[in-house]
Design an enzyme around this catalytic site. Structure first.
Site, PDB file in Angstrom:
ATOM      1  N   ASP A  42       0.852  -1.205   0.086  1.00 21.39           N
ATOM      2  CA  ASP A  42      -0.068  -0.011   0.030  1.00 21.39           C
ATOM      3  C   ASP A  42       0.697   1.160   0.088  1.00 21.39           C
ATOM      4  OD1 ASP A  42      -2.459   1.360   0.099  1.00 21.39           O
ATOM      5  OD2 ASP A  42      -2.319   1.509   2.300  1.00 21.39           O
ATOM      6  N   HIS A  59       2.784   3.082  -8.730  1.00 22.63           N
ATOM      7  CA  HIS A  59       2.873   1.620  -8.959  1.00 22.63           C
ATOM      8  C   HIS A  59       3.978   1.018  -9.596  1.00 22.63           C
ATOM      9  CE1 HIS A  59      -1.111   1.744  -7.557  1.00 22.63           C
ATOM     10  NE2 HIS A  59      -1.800   2.554  -8.751  1.00 22.63           N
ATOM     11  N   LEU A 153      10.573 -20.642  -3.762  1.00 17.43           N
ATOM     12  CA  LEU A 153       9.590 -19.801  -3.142  1.00 17.43           C
ATOM     13  C   LEU A 153       8.396 -19.750  -4.100  1.00 17.43           C
ATOM     14  CD1 LEU A 153       9.128 -17.238  -1.119  1.00 17.43           C
ATOM     15  CD2 LEU A 153       9.675 -16.014  -3.153  1.00 17.43           C
TER      16      LEU A 153
END
Ligand code: FPP
Length: 265
Positions: A42, A59, A153
């Site tokens: 965020d 972004h 991962l």
């Protein structure tokens, strides 16, 4: 040779290996790391606004943070990383911003997928993926196919994700079995619900990180966060680097997790 030196310097710069981060890395107890980290990415909009730039640049800058965090998770052998990239509520944003986010997703996958694959990252998008634009969906399908056997991962990318819709989808799937007569309502338990979530077969997050000084979970992993440790920082996501993740991990290692029970000393 010149290309190799350039490559090395570029990677070093990108990973933000500050001396401070190196010091923190030394203090981390490698035996007490979370298996699963979740992050609400965020603050991109505020980061851009403060610089007088369009929200899209926030972004885009957020992708750099994501890179840094994935890299550290791989180095520390974290098994699962879940990032909140686009919520079921984010469709309410101006169409331009939605398009930019979808475009960035496709660009990110196309640019990074080979490196992620080489580093053993498995891409696992979670959410109501069938409602995503075709281009985004196609890029995701390719990424999932390419990386499906990777073991280093698992990167859960939450896209068109909502904790409530996830629970609704699970309830619908379970209820269909009850309707078909293959399951009795009384047989539904904790485990069965977990197995019908998008994160089936994964441990719940041990640590949730939310940057940008907002203290809410915004419809993220509502079921899975039942006993998760939360860590908040005022740093905006595009400024978030390995040093912040290391700080979160050090803090996490000081917590006493009781899961509703008692620690017997
Ligand atoms: C929230 O910040 C962030 C998002 C809605 C998008 C997160 C996306 C990225 C980090 C980049 C793309 C990710 C991938 C996987 C390609 P906000 O816009 O709500 O910030 P604000 O609260 O400051 O306005």
């Amino acid at each position: 040779m010149i290309k190799e030196i350039f490559d090395f310097l570029w990677r070093k710069k990108r990973s933000n290996q500050t001396p401070e981060a190196q010091e923190l890395l030394k203090v981390i107890d490698k035996q007490k790391l979370p298996r699963h980290i979740a992050i609400i990415m965020d603050g991109n909009g505020r980061w851009a606004q403060r610089r007088g730039m369009p929200r899209a640049s926030g972004h885009r800058a957020g992708i750099e943070s994501l890179r840094d965090v994935i890299k550290l998770c791989c180095e520390l052998n974290i098994d699962f990383l879940t990032v909140y990239a686009f919520s079921t509520e984010n469709w309410k944003r101006p169409q331009d911003e939605v398009n930019i986010l979808m475009g960035l997703l496709v660009e990110y996958i196309n640019k990074e997928i080979n490196e992620l694959h080489q580093n053993g990252v498995r891409i696992n998008p979670i959410g109501r993926l069938e409602e995503l634009p075709r281009l985004a969906l196609d890029a995701l399908i390719k990424a999932v196919e390419l990386t499906r056997d990777n073991k280093k991962l698992v990167l859960n990318v939450a896209l068109n994700y909502g904790g409530r819709t996830e629970i609704i989808d699970a309830i619908r799937a379970i209820a269909a079995n009850v309707e078909a007569g293959s399951l009795k309502a009384g047989q539904i338990d904790d485990r069965m619900v977990s197995e019908h979530l998008y994160t089936a077969n994964q441990p719940d997050p041990d640590l949730l990180i939310r940057p940008s000084a907002d203290f809410r979970i915004s419809n993220f992993l509502l079921w899975q966060l039942a006993y998760t440790e939360f860590w908040f920082t005022s740093t905006l996501w595009p400024d978030f680097r390995r040093i912040h993740l290391l700080q979160a991990l050090i803090d996490f290692q000081k917590r006493e997790r009781r899961f509703g029970g008692l620690i017997v000393r």
